[in-house]
Design a protein around this motif. Structure first.
Motif, mmCIF file in Angstrom:
data_model
loop_
_atom_site.group_PDB
_atom_site.id
_atom_site.type_symbol
_atom_site.label_atom_id
_atom_site.label_comp_id
_atom_site.label_asym_id
_atom_site.label_seq_id
_atom_site.Cartn_x
_atom_site.Cartn_y
_atom_site.Cartn_z
ATOM 1 N N THR A 53 -13.339 -3.881 -15.754
ATOM 2 C CA THR A 53 -12.417 -2.943 -15.945
ATOM 3 C C THR A 53 -11.538 -2.979 -17.306
ATOM 4 O O THR A 53 -11.658 -2.300 -18.187
ATOM 5 C CB THR A 53 -11.231 -3.124 -14.983
ATOM 6 O OG1 THR A 53 -11.659 -2.797 -13.623
ATOM 7 C CG2 THR A 53 -9.966 -2.049 -15.366
ATOM 8 N N GLN B 111 0.856 -1.191 0.088
ATOM 9 C CA GLN B 111 0.089 0.051 -0.044
ATOM 10 C C GLN B 111 0.808 1.335 -0.054
ATOM 11 O O GLN B 111 0.413 2.247 -0.230
ATOM 12 C CB GLN B 111 -0.997 -0.027 1.255
ATOM 13 C CG GLN B 111 -1.827 -1.346 1.222
ATOM 14 C CD GLN B 111 -2.701 -1.091 -0.081
ATOM 15 O OE1 GLN B 111 -3.134 -0.310 -0.794
ATOM 16 N NE2 GLN B 111 -2.900 -2.503 -0.479
ATOM 17 N N GLY C 166 -14.309 -7.251 -10.813
ATOM 18 C CA GLY C 166 -13.504 -5.989 -11.087
ATOM 19 C C GLY C 166 -12.716 -6.077 -12.336
ATOM 20 O O GLY C 166 -12.275 -5.185 -12.947
ATOM 21 N N PHE D 249 -5.081 1.185 -11.748
ATOM 22 C CA PHE D 249 -4.275 0.632 -10.662
ATOM 23 C C PHE D 249 -5.382 0.200 -9.614
ATOM 24 O O PHE D 249 -6.552 0.612 -9.606
ATOM 25 C CB PHE D 249 -3.528 1.927 -9.968
ATOM 26 C CG PHE D 249 -2.803 2.865 -10.652
ATOM 27 C CD1 PHE D 249 -1.678 2.062 -11.317
ATOM 28 C CD2 PHE D 249 -2.460 4.027 -10.748
ATOM 29 C CE1 PHE D 249 -0.894 2.727 -12.292
ATOM 30 C CE2 PHE D 249 -2.040 4.957 -11.516
ATOM 31 C CZ PHE D 249 -1.000 4.208 -12.412
ATOM 32 N N GLY D 250 -4.975 -0.761 -8.769
ATOM 33 C CA GLY D 250 -6.177 -1.271 -7.662
ATOM 34 C C GLY D 250 -5.714 -2.692 -7.400
ATOM 35 O O GLY D 250 -4.637 -3.362 -7.933
ATOM 36 N N LEU D 251 -6.715 -3.117 -6.699
ATOM 37 C CA LEU D 251 -6.447 -4.526 -6.282
ATOM 38 C C LEU D 251 -7.535 -5.560 -7.116
ATOM 39 O O LEU D 251 -8.724 -5.186 -7.264
ATOM 40 C CB LEU D 251 -6.896 -4.849 -4.796
ATOM 41 C CG LEU D 251 -7.424 -6.161 -4.255
ATOM 42 C CD1 LEU D 251 -6.145 -6.971 -4.207
ATOM 43 C CD2 LEU D 251 -8.103 -6.095 -2.959
ATOM 44 N N TYR D 252 -6.855 -6.678 -7.593
ATOM 45 C CA TYR D 252 -7.716 -7.358 -8.526
ATOM 46 C C TYR D 252 -7.503 -8.986 -8.118
ATOM 47 O O TYR D 252 -6.485 -9.352 -7.482
ATOM 48 C CB TYR D 252 -7.044 -7.334 -9.947
ATOM 49 C CG TYR D 252 -7.362 -5.815 -10.625
ATOM 50 C CD1 TYR D 252 -8.656 -5.678 -11.104
ATOM 51 C CD2 TYR D 252 -6.336 -5.107 -10.420
ATOM 52 C CE1 TYR D 252 -8.662 -4.319 -11.854
ATOM 53 C CE2 TYR D 252 -6.648 -3.678 -10.849
ATOM 54 C CZ TYR D 252 -7.688 -3.303 -11.669
ATOM 55 O OH TYR D 252 -7.997 -1.992 -12.103
ATOM 56 N N TYR E 70 -0.363 -2.185 -8.795
ATOM 57 C CA TYR E 70 -1.469 -3.173 -8.975
ATOM 58 C C TYR E 70 -1.422 -4.329 -8.215
ATOM 59 O O TYR E 70 -0.181 -4.801 -8.234
ATOM 60 C CB TYR E 70 -1.257 -3.630 -10.524
ATOM 61 C CG TYR E 70 -1.319 -2.430 -11.574
ATOM 62 C CD1 TYR E 70 -2.311 -2.182 -12.362
ATOM 63 C CD2 TYR E 70 -0.201 -1.881 -11.919
ATOM 64 C CE1 TYR E 70 -2.267 -1.266 -13.155
ATOM 65 C CE2 TYR E 70 -0.060 -0.853 -12.673
ATOM 66 C CZ TYR E 70 -1.013 -0.553 -13.584
ATOM 67 O OH TYR E 70 -0.995 0.569 -14.482
#
Length: 276
Positions: free
Chosen positions: A257, A136, A253, A200-203, A142
């Protein structure tokens, strides 16, 4: 795009290399012999010499049972190593891509989305949760959870199963462990689509769910094995580390996306067998 690829000798690293070569993407493969991701000073010195746009981290401590005793090594590589790469990525304005696992969950809930809270039941899972928390720190990142990876290399269920089948006439395979086999080729393609979108983010990125027994049944049939398969339970093997019973990662997600729907595990497994 100029990519630093850590853990390049592993099965996921090899899949990225094949993709980069095919697409003519500039990259630099690295392994612990180049620099140790647990050494922040060494990482800073090595990465600052180049002008990377992305750091893809395929380096990991993956020995689930050994991690019960050697948890410091697991925590250092899967935890502090991720922190170090996040620091270096921020200092060099790079995007960071990191891979986690279904083992961050206990299996009590059976079916997990990116909204669920982690609750690992072994040291390996704890080390990956630590890595997720320290990830984080990355300003552009990613975080991708996956499960039961298989690809070019010897450290996956398919290649181990084939090895067992060459030595035994009867194999006991657990039918009470269910997750999603994931072909490295498919994971790489989905990951690169996220990078192109800068999403960007959590997958969660996996192929479809199966039990270990179902997976083994298909593989042994495909290779023409004439032995006997026996159903077993996780408890029968008395392994040092507990495994979640059902830890299916829901890909919610990803399609929303990128538009990508991950293919069935059967199709992916058969393609892998025919290719490698």
């Amino acid at each position: 795009m100029k990519i630093l690829l850590t853990g390049a000798k592993g099965q996921l690293g090899k899949a990225f290399i094949r993709y980069f070569d095919q697409e003519k993407i500039s990259f630099m493969p690295s392994d612990v012999s180049d620099f140790d991701i647990t050494d922040l000073k060494q990482g800073r010195e090595w990465i600052s010499k180049h002008h990377f746009t992305h750091i893809i981290n395929c380096a990991a401590y993956n020995n689930v049972d050994q991690a019960e005793k050697d948890w410091q090594s697991a925590f250092a590589i899967n935890g502090l190593g991720v922190r170090n790469l996040a620091i270096c990525a921020n200092e060099n304005d790079c995007e960071l891509i990191h891979f986690s696992t279904n083992y961050v969950f206990s299996g009590k809930k059976e079916h997990y989305t990116i909204a669920d809270t982690t609750d690992p039941i072994n040291k390996y899972g704890e080390s990956k949760v630590l890595g997720e928390r320290l990830f984080q720190m990355a300003k552009k990142g990613y975080l991708i959870r996956t499960s039961w990876l298989f690809g070019e290399g010897k450290q996956n269920f398919i290649t181990k199963l084939i090895g067992w089948s060459q030595k035994e006439n009867a194999l006991s395979i657990v039918d009470d462990e269910i997750a999603s086999p994931t072909y490295t080729h498919d994971l790489v393609q989905a990951t690169m689509e996220l990078l192109e979108l800068k999403a960007f983010g959590l997958y969660h990125i996996t192929n479809t769910p199966a039990s270990r027994y179902e997976w083994a049944e298909l593989i042994l049939k495909e290779i023409g094995w004439k032995g006997t398969m026996l159903k077993a339970k996780r408890a029968d093997f008395n392994l040092p580390a507990k495994r979640p019973g059902i830890s299916i990662l829901d890909n919610f997600g990803l399609m929303e996306t990128t538009g990508r729907v991950m293919r069935d595990w059967r199709e992916a497994s058969v393609e892998f067998l025919r290719k490698f």
